[in-house]
Design a protein around this motif. Structure first.
Motif, PDB file in Angstrom:
ATOM      1  N   MET A   1       0.832  -1.171   0.000  1.00  0.00           N
ATOM      2  CA  MET A   1       0.000   0.000   0.000  1.00  0.00           C
ATOM      3  C   MET A   1       0.888   1.250   0.000  1.00  0.00           C
ATOM      4  O   MET A   1       1.773   1.395   0.830  1.00  0.00           O
ATOM      5  CB  MET A   1      -0.888  -0.009   1.248  1.00  0.00           C
ATOM      6  CG  MET A   1      -1.735   1.216   1.374  1.00  0.00           C
ATOM      7  SD  MET A   1      -2.977   1.058   2.662  1.00  0.00           S
ATOM      8  CE  MET A   1      -2.121   1.817   4.017  1.00  0.00           C
ATOM      9  N   THR A   2       0.650   2.126  -0.939  1.00  0.00           N
ATOM     10  CA  THR A   2       1.418   3.363  -1.036  1.00  0.00           C
ATOM     11  C   THR A   2       1.054   4.297   0.103  1.00  0.00           C
ATOM     12  O   THR A   2      -0.116   4.522   0.388  1.00  0.00           O
ATOM     13  CB  THR A   2       1.134   4.070  -2.380  1.00  0.00           C
ATOM     14  OG1 THR A   2       1.519   3.206  -3.441  1.00  0.00           O
ATOM     15  CG2 THR A   2       1.895   5.373  -2.483  1.00  0.00           C
ATOM     16  N   ARG A   3       2.080   4.820   0.741  1.00  0.00           N
ATOM     17  CA  ARG A   3       1.880   5.817   1.787  1.00  0.00           C
ATOM     18  C   ARG A   3       2.413   7.159   1.300  1.00  0.00           C
ATOM     19  O   ARG A   3       3.221   7.218   0.375  1.00  0.00           O
ATOM     20  CB  ARG A   3       2.573   5.377   3.070  1.00  0.00           C
ATOM     21  CG  ARG A   3       1.823   4.205   3.718  1.00  0.00           C
ATOM     22  CD  ARG A   3       2.526   3.713   4.927  1.00  0.00           C
ATOM     23  NE  ARG A   3       3.669   2.931   4.446  1.00  0.00           N
ATOM     24  CZ  ARG A   3       4.543   2.319   5.220  1.00  0.00           C
ATOM     25  NH1 ARG A   3       4.431   2.392   6.511  1.00  0.00           N
ATOM     26  NH2 ARG A   3       5.531   1.637   4.705  1.00  0.00           N
ATOM     27  N   HIS A   4       1.964   8.199   1.934  1.00  0.00           N
ATOM     28  CA  HIS A   4       2.336   9.553   1.559  1.00  0.00           C
ATOM     29  C   HIS A   4       2.976  10.228   2.763  1.00  0.00           C
ATOM     30  O   HIS A   4       2.442  10.136   3.874  1.00  0.00           O
ATOM     31  CB  HIS A   4       1.095  10.325   1.105  1.00  0.00           C
ATOM     32  CG  HIS A   4       0.351   9.615   0.017  1.00  0.00           C
ATOM     33  ND1 HIS A   4      -0.560   8.609   0.271  1.00  0.00           N
ATOM     34  CD2 HIS A   4       0.424   9.736  -1.315  1.00  0.00           C
ATOM     35  CE1 HIS A   4      -1.026   8.153  -0.872  1.00  0.00           C
ATOM     36  NE2 HIS A   4      -0.454   8.821  -1.857  1.00  0.00           N
ATOM     37  N   ARG A   5       4.086  10.912   2.507  1.00  0.00           N
ATOM     38  CA  ARG A   5       4.848  11.465   3.621  1.00  0.00           C
ATOM     39  C   ARG A   5       5.360  12.862   3.303  1.00  0.00           C
ATOM     40  O   ARG A   5       5.586  13.198   2.146  1.00  0.00           O
ATOM     41  CB  ARG A   5       6.026  10.579   3.952  1.00  0.00           C
ATOM     42  CG  ARG A   5       5.600   9.151   4.287  1.00  0.00           C
ATOM     43  CD  ARG A   5       6.756   8.363   4.805  1.00  0.00           C
ATOM     44  NE  ARG A   5       6.394   6.980   5.036  1.00  0.00           N
ATOM     45  CZ  ARG A   5       5.978   6.498   6.201  1.00  0.00           C
ATOM     46  NH1 ARG A   5       5.847   7.283   7.235  1.00  0.00           N
ATOM     47  NH2 ARG A   5       5.700   5.219   6.330  1.00  0.00           N
ATOM     48  N   ILE A   6       5.578  13.600   4.365  1.00  0.00           N
ATOM     49  CA  ILE A   6       6.299  14.863   4.278  1.00  0.00           C
ATOM     50  C   ILE A   6       7.607  14.668   5.025  1.00  0.00           C
ATOM     51  O   ILE A   6       7.615  14.230   6.175  1.00  0.00           O
ATOM     52  CB  ILE A   6       5.502  16.018   4.912  1.00  0.00           C
ATOM     53  CG1 ILE A   6       4.245  16.291   4.103  1.00  0.00           C
ATOM     54  CG2 ILE A   6       6.375  17.278   4.984  1.00  0.00           C
ATOM     55  CD1 ILE A   6       3.351  17.343   4.715  1.00  0.00           C
ATOM     56  N   ALA A 126      -3.634  10.712   1.457  1.00  0.00           N
ATOM     57  CA  ALA A 126      -3.511  10.823   0.002  1.00  0.00           C
ATOM     58  C   ALA A 126      -4.100  12.152  -0.477  1.00  0.00           C
ATOM     59  O   ALA A 126      -3.581  12.780  -1.407  1.00  0.00           O
ATOM     60  CB  ALA A 126      -4.206   9.649  -0.673  1.00  0.00           C
ATOM     61  N   GLY A 127      -5.169  12.599   0.162  1.00  0.00           N
ATOM     62  CA  GLY A 127      -5.777  13.875  -0.198  1.00  0.00           C
ATOM     63  C   GLY A 127      -4.852  15.050   0.045  1.00  0.00           C
ATOM     64  O   GLY A 127      -4.745  15.947  -0.800  1.00  0.00           O
ATOM     65  N   ASP A 128      -4.186  15.054   1.189  1.00  0.00           N
ATOM     66  CA  ASP A 128      -3.223  16.117   1.476  1.00  0.00           C
ATOM     67  C   ASP A 128      -2.074  16.082   0.473  1.00  0.00           C
ATOM     68  O   ASP A 128      -1.623  17.119  -0.018  1.00  0.00           O
ATOM     69  CB  ASP A 128      -2.669  16.000   2.898  1.00  0.00           C
ATOM     70  CG  ASP A 128      -3.560  16.632   3.943  1.00  0.00           C
ATOM     71  OD1 ASP A 128      -4.651  17.146   3.594  1.00  0.00           O
ATOM     72  OD2 ASP A 128      -3.168  16.618   5.132  1.00  0.00           O
ATOM     73  N   PHE A 129      -1.616  14.882   0.155  1.00  0.00           N
ATOM     74  CA  PHE A 129      -0.515  14.778  -0.800  1.00  0.00           C
ATOM     75  C   PHE A 129      -0.931  15.326  -2.164  1.00  0.00           C
ATOM     76  O   PHE A 129      -0.160  16.013  -2.825  1.00  0.00           O
ATOM     77  CB  PHE A 129      -0.023  13.331  -0.925  1.00  0.00           C
ATOM     78  CG  PHE A 129       1.290  13.232  -1.642  1.00  0.00           C
ATOM     79  CD1 PHE A 129       2.478  13.378  -0.948  1.00  0.00           C
ATOM     80  CD2 PHE A 129       1.347  13.019  -3.013  1.00  0.00           C
ATOM     81  CE1 PHE A 129       3.695  13.311  -1.599  1.00  0.00           C
ATOM     82  CE2 PHE A 129       2.554  12.952  -3.674  1.00  0.00           C
ATOM     83  CZ  PHE A 129       3.737  13.103  -2.964  1.00  0.00           C
ATOM     84  N   ALA A 130      -2.158  15.040  -2.571  1.00  0.00           N
ATOM     85  CA  ALA A 130      -2.653  15.536  -3.866  1.00  0.00           C
ATOM     86  C   ALA A 130      -2.688  17.068  -3.889  1.00  0.00           C
ATOM     87  O   ALA A 130      -2.359  17.681  -4.910  1.00  0.00           O
ATOM     88  CB  ALA A 130      -4.031  14.958  -4.161  1.00  0.00           C
ATOM     89  N   LEU A 131      -3.065  17.684  -2.782  1.00  0.00           N
ATOM     90  CA  LEU A 131      -3.068  19.150  -2.711  1.00  0.00           C
ATOM     91  C   LEU A 131      -1.650  19.713  -2.829  1.00  0.00           C
ATOM     92  O   LEU A 131      -1.420  20.705  -3.528  1.00  0.00           O
ATOM     93  CB  LEU A 131      -3.702  19.622  -1.405  1.00  0.00           C
ATOM     94  CG  LEU A 131      -5.214  19.461  -1.285  1.00  0.00           C
ATOM     95  CD1 LEU A 131      -5.668  19.741   0.141  1.00  0.00           C
ATOM     96  CD2 LEU A 131      -5.924  20.382  -2.266  1.00  0.00           C
TER      97      LEU A 131
END
Length: 142
Positions: A1-6, A126-131
């Motif tokens: 599962m792909t995760r999104h990070r800062i 994922a929504g935050d990453f898309a923004l």
């Protein structure tokens, strides 16, 4: 599962990673990099242009996808051997976080939104990453 990070680093340090195709976090510590997997998406947030300055950049400065492979050590000289992960960086430009503060889940309604970034690596939706991706790529936000 792909995760999104800062990931968090000064812009001058991020530029070194862009040139070399890698990322470092938390002053070269390996533990945070071990939590990242190939295919995960990462965006860099740079509070400053230069480490230790008070220039208030507060911008996203890079975005990409983590490549296959384990973290590795890299000797930068003078006894500094940080850990790195290879990243396939996308074309992007610097985008201020300010216009996104009320839209991002991890910052909306939080007067001290930056406190959670001081740990150097933060998982986001994922929504935050898309923004963030739309902002750094000059696209219309989803």
């Amino acid at each position: 599962m792909t995760r999104h990070r800062i990931a968090v680093a000064s812009a001058d340090h991020v530029r070194r990673g862009l040139k070399g195709g890698f990322m470092q976090v938390c002053h070269g510590k390996i533990a945070p990099l071990n939590r990242i997997e190939a295919g995960d998406h990462v965006a860099y947030y740079s509070p400053t242009e230069i480490l230790g300055s008070k220039d208030g950049l507060q911008s996203f400065t890079a975005i990409g996808t983590v490549k296959t492979g384990d973290p590795y050590n890299f000797d930068m000289g003078n006894g500094f051997v940080p850990s790195r992960r290879d990243v396939d960086w996308d074309e992007a430009h610097t985008a201020s976080i300010r216009p996104l503060l009320d839209k991002l889940e991890f910052t909306a309604g939080r007067p001290n939104w930056g406190a959670q970034l001081r740990f150097g690596l933060l998982q986001i939706s994922a929504g935050d990453f898309a923004l963030i991706e739309a902002a750094v790529k000059n696209k219309t936000a989803p």
